[in-house]
Motif scaffolding. Structure first.
Motif, mmCIF file in Angstrom:
data_model
loop_
_atom_site.group_PDB
_atom_site.id
_atom_site.type_symbol
_atom_site.label_atom_id
_atom_site.label_comp_id
_atom_site.label_asym_id
_atom_site.label_seq_id
_atom_site.Cartn_x
_atom_site.Cartn_y
_atom_site.Cartn_z
ATOM 1 N N THR A 128 8.781 -11.520 -1.996
ATOM 2 C CA THR A 128 7.897 -10.489 -1.451
ATOM 3 C C THR A 128 8.698 -9.286 -0.940
ATOM 4 N N ILE A 129 7.980 -8.215 -0.669
ATOM 5 C CA ILE A 129 8.557 -6.979 -0.143
ATOM 6 C C ILE A 129 7.925 -6.691 1.213
ATOM 7 N N GLU A 130 8.729 -6.415 2.212
ATOM 8 C CA GLU A 130 8.220 -5.983 3.508
ATOM 9 C C GLU A 130 8.540 -4.499 3.663
ATOM 10 N N LEU A 131 7.507 -3.677 3.637
ATOM 11 C CA LEU A 131 7.719 -2.229 3.702
ATOM 12 C C LEU A 131 8.208 -1.818 5.086
ATOM 13 N N GLN A 132 9.183 -0.925 5.105
ATOM 14 C CA GLN A 132 9.700 -0.348 6.341
ATOM 15 C C GLN A 132 9.121 1.039 6.587
ATOM 16 N N GLN A 133 8.556 1.613 5.556
ATOM 17 C CA GLN A 133 7.874 2.901 5.660
ATOM 18 C C GLN A 133 6.850 2.982 4.537
ATOM 19 N N GLU A 134 5.868 3.858 4.702
ATOM 20 C CA GLU A 134 4.832 3.989 3.685
ATOM 21 C C GLU A 134 5.434 4.463 2.367
ATOM 22 N N CYS A 135 4.843 3.982 1.280
ATOM 23 C CA CYS A 135 5.348 4.351 -0.042
ATOM 24 C C CYS A 135 4.196 4.362 -1.031
ATOM 25 N N GLU A 136 4.053 5.466 -1.763
ATOM 26 C CA GLU A 136 2.969 5.613 -2.730
ATOM 27 C C GLU A 136 2.982 4.525 -3.804
ATOM 28 N N LEU A 137 4.152 4.005 -4.119
ATOM 29 C CA LEU A 137 4.251 2.982 -5.161
ATOM 30 C C LEU A 137 3.436 1.740 -4.840
ATOM 31 N N PHE A 138 3.265 1.451 -3.542
ATOM 32 C CA PHE A 138 2.616 0.208 -3.127
ATOM 33 C C PHE A 138 1.139 0.389 -2.778
ATOM 34 N N ALA A 139 0.584 1.544 -3.075
ATOM 35 C CA ALA A 139 -0.831 1.780 -2.781
ATOM 36 C C ALA A 139 -1.703 0.765 -3.514
ATOM 37 N N GLY A 140 -2.574 0.075 -2.781
ATOM 38 C CA GLY A 140 -3.493 -0.875 -3.386
ATOM 39 C C GLY A 140 -2.875 -2.205 -3.773
ATOM 40 N N ILE A 141 -1.633 -2.458 -3.374
ATOM 41 C CA ILE A 141 -0.960 -3.719 -3.687
ATOM 42 C C ILE A 141 -0.967 -4.613 -2.450
ATOM 43 N N ASP A 142 -1.350 -5.851 -2.619
ATOM 44 C CA ASP A 142 -1.393 -6.825 -1.526
ATOM 45 C C ASP A 142 -0.007 -6.942 -0.893
ATOM 46 N N PRO A 143 0.100 -6.825 0.433
ATOM 47 C CA PRO A 143 1.400 -6.953 1.102
ATOM 48 C C PRO A 143 2.077 -8.298 0.838
ATOM 49 N N GLU A 144 1.306 -9.320 0.458
ATOM 50 C CA GLU A 144 1.868 -10.642 0.166
ATOM 51 C C GLU A 144 2.213 -10.815 -1.315
ATOM 52 N N ALA A 145 2.058 -9.762 -2.107
ATOM 53 C CA ALA A 145 2.326 -9.861 -3.543
ATOM 54 C C ALA A 145 3.790 -10.198 -3.801
ATOM 55 N N ASN A 146 4.016 -10.981 -4.846
ATOM 56 C CA ASN A 146 5.367 -11.356 -5.249
ATOM 57 C C ASN A 146 5.818 -10.538 -6.451
ATOM 58 N N PHE A 147 7.119 -10.239 -6.479
ATOM 59 C CA PHE A 147 7.729 -9.502 -7.579
ATOM 60 C C PHE A 147 8.923 -10.305 -8.109
ATOM 61 N N TYR A 148 9.266 -10.052 -9.371
ATOM 62 C CA TYR A 148 10.301 -10.850 -10.027
ATOM 63 C C TYR A 148 11.687 -10.231 -9.873
ATOM 64 N N PHE A 149 12.620 -11.031 -9.350
ATOM 65 C CA PHE A 149 14.000 -10.614 -9.125
ATOM 66 C C PHE A 149 14.959 -11.421 -9.994
#
Length: 213
Positions: A128-149
């Protein structure tokens, strides 16, 4: 149109498939005229930092890329494309593009996971990603969403450029940059619906930026 920057060191085809799936016009190119006409640039990368920089330095592709950034062409760096926007990478002792102040460091295998076991290097899988500041890229994305690393090195930019962090042994920067110049350590094109939404958000930003000119 989005241009996927071609420099023989990226995962251009998987990014193109994701954009094609979304119905977003795109092409893989390093032609300066085509890049200049594009609404935005995606700068992907896989493999080692040293190899990627060697490819960029070949034929002056590094200068083409930096010129686009100085012109404030919207850009999204992915994986190695995220790392080599910094000043330096410990991988291959590589002097990088120096667009964002900071360096790329190797994960310490002595760091421990949530269960107290040493982490595995590379960091591979979903997180997951924990935002430290607002970012347009994450608009409408669940804060608990997982991404592939999948990576052994992680970006460590100057603090003001840290947008998001991920926990792996300890918190590391997984998203950095500024408005219009973003870099993500994960692979949005391989991250299912959240990743596709991120690519749609980037495209939307590019179109709005072009209309504002």
């Amino acid at each position: 149109m989005l241009a996927i920057f071609e420099y023989n060191a990226g995962n251009q085809t998987s990014v193109k498939r994701a954009l094609d799936h979304l119905g977003i016009e795109n092409e893989i190119t390093n032609d300066p005229e085509r890049l200049d006409k594009a609404d935005g640039i995606i700068f992907p990368g896989v493999g080692a930092a040293g190899q990627a920089m060697d490819e960029l330095l070949s034929g002056g592709k590094d200068e083409i890329l930096k010129s686009l950034i100085w012109q404030e062409k919207p850009m999204l760096g992915i994986c190695v494309g995220c790392q080599i926007l910094l000043d330096y990478s410990e991988e291959n002792d590589t002097k990088a593009l120096a667009v964002i102040p900071g360096e790329c460091r190797l994960f310490n295998p002595s760091w421990e996971d949530y269960e107290g076991d040493p982490i595995r290097v590379p960091h591979m899988g979903w997180n997951t990603i924990e935002l430290q500041q607002e970012c347009e890229l994450f608009a409408g994305i669940d804060p608990e969403a997982n991404f592939y690393f999948v990576h052994s090195y992680f970006p460590a930019p100057k603090q003001e450029f840290v947008i998001g962090v991920t926990r792996y042994g300890r918190d590391f920067c997984s998203v950095h940059g500024r408005a219009g110049l973003w870099a993500v350590q994960f692979h949005p094109e391989k991250s299912g619906r959240p990743g596709l939404k991120m690519l749609k958000n980037f495209h939307k930003y590019c179109l709005e930026a072009a209309d504002a000119e």
